[in-house]
Design an enzyme around this catalytic site. Structure first.
Site, PDB file in Angstrom:
ATOM      1  N   ILE A  19       0.729  -1.298  -0.022  1.00 19.76           N
ATOM      2  CA  ILE A  19       0.082   0.015   0.102  1.00 19.76           C
ATOM      3  C   ILE A  19       0.994   1.380  -0.125  1.00 19.76           C
ATOM      4  O   ILE A  19       0.623   2.279  -0.715  1.00 19.76           O
ATOM      5  CB  ILE A  19      -0.993  -0.188   1.273  1.00 19.76           C
ATOM      6  CG1 ILE A  19      -1.945  -1.185   0.757  1.00 19.76           C
ATOM      7  CG2 ILE A  19      -1.608   1.359   1.584  1.00 19.76           C
ATOM      8  CD1 ILE A  19      -3.230  -1.481   2.039  1.00 19.76           C
ATOM      9  N   GLN A  51      -6.047  -7.697   7.911  1.00 20.33           N
ATOM     10  CA  GLN A  51      -7.588  -8.013   8.143  1.00 20.33           C
ATOM     11  C   GLN A  51      -8.303  -6.732   8.681  1.00 20.33           C
ATOM     12  O   GLN A  51      -9.236  -6.101   8.436  1.00 20.33           O
ATOM     13  CB  GLN A  51      -7.581  -9.107   9.203  1.00 20.33           C
ATOM     14  CG  GLN A  51      -7.196 -10.239   8.506  1.00 20.33           C
ATOM     15  CD  GLN A  51      -7.417 -11.560   9.606  1.00 20.33           C
ATOM     16  OE1 GLN A  51      -7.815 -11.405  10.439  1.00 20.33           O
ATOM     17  NE2 GLN A  51      -6.902 -12.836   9.117  1.00 20.33           N
ATOM     18  N   GLY A  52      -7.405  -6.321   9.898  1.00 22.31           N
ATOM     19  CA  GLY A  52      -7.969  -4.836  10.318  1.00 22.31           C
ATOM     20  C   GLY A  52      -8.030  -3.923   9.356  1.00 22.31           C
ATOM     21  O   GLY A  52      -7.129  -4.113   8.333  1.00 22.31           O
ATOM     22  N   HIS A 233       1.123 -10.199  17.579  1.00 23.56           N
ATOM     23  CA  HIS A 233      -0.184 -10.065  17.734  1.00 23.56           C
ATOM     24  C   HIS A 233      -0.683 -11.346  18.679  1.00 23.56           C
ATOM     25  O   HIS A 233      -0.118 -12.445  18.564  1.00 23.56           O
ATOM     26  CB  HIS A 233      -0.689 -10.194  16.497  1.00 23.56           C
ATOM     27  CG  HIS A 233      -2.288  -9.858  16.287  1.00 23.56           C
ATOM     28  ND1 HIS A 233      -3.288 -10.629  16.808  1.00 23.56           N
ATOM     29  CD2 HIS A 233      -2.655  -8.756  15.557  1.00 23.56           C
ATOM     30  CE1 HIS A 233      -4.475 -10.026  16.660  1.00 23.56           C
ATOM     31  NE2 HIS A 233      -4.249  -9.002  15.861  1.00 23.56           N
ATOM     32  N   ARG A 278      -2.444  -4.165  22.629  1.00 26.33           N
ATOM     33  CA  ARG A 278      -1.907  -5.355  22.167  1.00 26.33           C
ATOM     34  C   ARG A 278      -0.728  -6.120  22.996  1.00 26.33           C
ATOM     35  O   ARG A 278      -0.632  -7.458  23.177  1.00 26.33           O
ATOM     36  CB  ARG A 278      -1.822  -5.079  20.622  1.00 26.33           C
ATOM     37  CG  ARG A 278      -1.386  -6.294  19.769  1.00 26.33           C
ATOM     38  CD  ARG A 278      -1.195  -6.024  18.533  1.00 26.33           C
ATOM     39  NE  ARG A 278      -2.600  -5.787  17.790  1.00 26.33           N
ATOM     40  CZ  ARG A 278      -2.731  -5.517  16.474  1.00 26.33           C
ATOM     41  NH1 ARG A 278      -1.589  -5.350  15.707  1.00 26.33           N
ATOM     42  NH2 ARG A 278      -3.996  -5.182  15.953  1.00 26.33           N
ATOM     43  N   HIS A 337       3.977  -9.719  14.169  1.00 28.72           N
ATOM     44  CA  HIS A 337       2.977  -9.028  13.355  1.00 28.72           C
ATOM     45  C   HIS A 337       3.497  -7.711  12.661  1.00 28.72           C
ATOM     46  O   HIS A 337       3.058  -7.624  11.636  1.00 28.72           O
ATOM     47  CB  HIS A 337       1.628  -8.943  14.385  1.00 28.72           C
ATOM     48  CG  HIS A 337       0.635  -8.434  13.579  1.00 28.72           C
ATOM     49  ND1 HIS A 337       0.006  -9.037  12.511  1.00 28.72           N
ATOM     50  CD2 HIS A 337      -0.110  -7.391  13.622  1.00 28.72           C
ATOM     51  CE1 HIS A 337      -1.138  -8.416  12.018  1.00 28.72           C
ATOM     52  NE2 HIS A 337      -1.097  -7.244  12.725  1.00 28.72           N
ATOM     53  N   GLU A 361       5.649   0.276   6.722  1.00 26.96           N
ATOM     54  CA  GLU A 361       6.191  -0.142   7.909  1.00 26.96           C
ATOM     55  C   GLU A 361       7.611  -0.130   7.761  1.00 26.96           C
ATOM     56  O   GLU A 361       8.128  -0.127   9.134  1.00 26.96           O
ATOM     57  CB  GLU A 361       5.755  -1.682   7.820  1.00 26.96           C
ATOM     58  CG  GLU A 361       6.143  -2.456   8.938  1.00 26.96           C
ATOM     59  CD  GLU A 361       5.554  -4.031   9.170  1.00 26.96           C
ATOM     60  OE1 GLU A 361       4.877  -4.316   8.178  1.00 26.96           O
ATOM     61  OE2 GLU A 361       5.870  -4.500  10.006  1.00 26.96           O
ATOM     62  N   SER A 377      -1.465   1.493  11.150  1.00 27.22           N
ATOM     63  CA  SER A 377      -0.397   1.409  10.076  1.00 27.22           C
ATOM     64  C   SER A 377      -0.858   1.624   8.873  1.00 27.22           C
ATOM     65  O   SER A 377      -0.105   2.281   7.954  1.00 27.22           O
ATOM     66  CB  SER A 377       0.515  -0.038  10.563  1.00 27.22           C
ATOM     67  OG  SER A 377      -0.504  -1.023  10.581  1.00 27.22           O
TER      68      SER A 377
END
Ligand code: SIN
Length: 512
Positions: A19, A51-52, A233, A278, A337, A361, A377
């Site tokens: 992305i 997923q999030g 995670h 987390r 993660h 990242e 993120s």
């Protein structure tokens, strides 16, 4: 094999097709750019596995100031407040950018964006697309947009292996391609290479993400920041397969509970319980496993009957593992993660090396501090890609005469057990020193293990130097916060020197 040199005529190169890379390329248009991707676009990018979704304060009970305060609280005193403020306040415009590019976000029957809840968020503010397939849907739209932008040249199947330098600034990218090495001569390069999951045995990331961007930047002399902060995670689906399927935090946001083999909700004594930040949940699960228990996620009551419909990716992973979430408990364990640390950048994405930017990242903007707030993120990648593109456009291209050496492809296989043992959820000085000693000779070699080992060595050295526990960095020998929160910085040369000092000191003395 002869080296093919290609003069890009001043075009910048973006390394990475996730992305961050795609958005930077799109924001650069109509300025011509070359986008280099190891795999076909959309394949093997951790973005596609997200997923999030994206955190953004859109609810009637929400505002960017609340998003900021949740981000700072999760970051455990180490966020760069100004960076965090600018990024969360720009989140709404980032969502609009994505919608404009064709991302189909999940909506309520009334047509508004549906907002989910994840751990440590005080409000519902996670925007999803295609349920738990958010990353896949965002990537679908961005790949389509990139493919239809004529000024973006996509070069797939090329792995960037070194940054060529001239007079202390970037002069090109040396890449291994299907027909051999090629040197792309350019004075402007953006790293958008993702994270380091492939350096760990238990990870939710593609195994090919093994810190290549960190190695490229470090070998070019860049400063890296806060590398010791690695997020685990708490709810990866436990089983033999690697990488491990993720069970999104959004499942706990919809009421799923964490239990052990006796059915006890052992997190009920933890403030925030299943929705604590987390790092806290990951440590509690890790310790319970280490105490000999088994740990599970229970979705039978909540989210209950809607689980498979709202979380189809996870339901399918469970199905493949022979688990029926409507009847069975789902075995979980923490897995690497996300990497909060990275190449130190300012908010324009500029690194300490002239001509080199980083985004996503691989970069350390200071947003995440010691522990990333869930779903911040992707928001960061989309927001910062615009700023990186603006900065690139404002930096004139200069003609370069790159010098390059050859370099094999990276393979983290022998490094993985070292990092998994020493740099997991709980750390201690003895294990970190042993890892640094083992990583040093590998980092000094010139083979497939040397880049992953160099990255591991830098992480081990800063983890060793941080004699406190903060956020995701938990030292069993230094369980408290230091009085003052400070960022760590390191270069590869400094890590090699520290590694040599450690190797030269007697083992017993260096353990003290
Ligand atoms: C998740 O869905 O739990 C992961 C979200 C994130 O890592 O931001």
């Amino acid at each position: 094999m002869s080296l093919h040199v290609l003069d890009l005529g001043g075009r910048p190169v973006i390394i990475g097709g996730g992305i961050a890379g795609l958005m930077t390329a799109l924001h650069l248009a109509p300025e011509p750019v070359l986008l280099l991707s190891r795999s076909p676009l959309g394949a093997d990018a951790s973005s596609a596995w997200a997923q999030g979704g994206l955190a953004v304060s859109l609810g009637e009970d929400d505002e960017p100031a609340l998003h900021l305060s949740d981000t700072l609280a999760a970051g455990d005193g180490l966020c760069d407040v100004e960076a965090a403020r600018l990024i969360v306040y720009a989140a709404r415009a980032a969502i609009e950018d994505l919608a404009h590019l064709g991302v189909r976000f999940d909506r309520t029957p009334a047509g508004g964006l549906r907002l989910g809840l994840e751990a440590a968020h005080s409000r519902r503010r996670i925007v999803h697309a295609d349920g738990d397939g958010s990353g896949r849907e965002v990537m679908r739209a961005l790949v389509a947009a990139v493919r239809s932008t004529p000024t973006i040249e996509v070069v797939e199947g090329f792995e960037a292996r070194r940054l060529a330098m001239e007079d202390g600034r970037i002069a090109g990218v040396l890449a291994n391609g299907p027909t051999g090495p090629v040197l792309l001569a350019t004075g402007r390069v953006v790293l958008a290479t993702g994270g380091i999951g492939g350096l760990f045995h238990d990870t939710t990331n593609p195994l090919g993400s093994c810190g290549q961007g960190l190695a490229l930047a470090a070998r070019a002399g860049a400063t890296l920041a806060d590398l010791e902060f690695i997020q685990f995670h708490p709810t990866a689906l436990d089983g033999p397969g690697r990488p491990m399927p993720l069970i999104s935090e959004a499942v706990r946001g919809e009421g799923a509970t964490v239990v052990d083999e006796t059915g006890r909700r052992f997190l009920d004594g933890v403030q925030g319980a299943e929705l604590a930040s987390r790092d806290i949940v990951a440590r509690a699960v890790w310790k319970h496993l280490a105490d000999g228990h088994r740990v599970f996620l229970d979705v039978r009551e909540k989210p209950g009957a809607t689980f498979a419909q709202n979380f189809p990716t996870i339901a399918s992973a469970c199905g493949k593992a022979g688990i029926d979430p409507a009847r069975d408990l789902m075995p979980i364990r923490p897995a690497q993660h996300y990497h909060m640390g990275g190449v130190a950048v300012d908010l324009a994405g500029r690194t300490s090396v002239p001509g080199l930017w980083a985004c996503g990242e691989v970069a350390s903007t200071g947003l995440h501090g010691a522990n990333r707030l869930a779903s911040n993120s992707l928001t960061e990648a989309v927001v910062c890609a615009r700023w990186v593109a603006e900065s690139l456009t404002g930096t004139p291209a200069c003609r370069t005469k790159p010098i390059a050496s050859d370099c094999p492809s990276a393979d983290p296989t022998i490094v993985r057990p070292l990092l998994s043992r020493a740099l997991g959820v709980l750390r201690n000085g003895e294990a970190l020193k042993a890892a640094a000693r083992a990583l040093l000779p590998l980092a000094e070699r010139k083979d497939a293990a040397s880049d992953p080992a160099a990255v591991g060595l830098m992480i081990a050295i800063v983890a060793l130097r941080r004699r406190e526990s903060r956020g995701a960095h938990c030292r069993t020998d230094f369980p408290d916060h230091a009085a003052v929160a400070s960022h760590s910085e390191i270069t590869l040369n400094a890590a090699l020197a520290a590694g040599r000092d450690l190797a030269a000191s007697p083992v017993l003395e260096s353990l003290s």
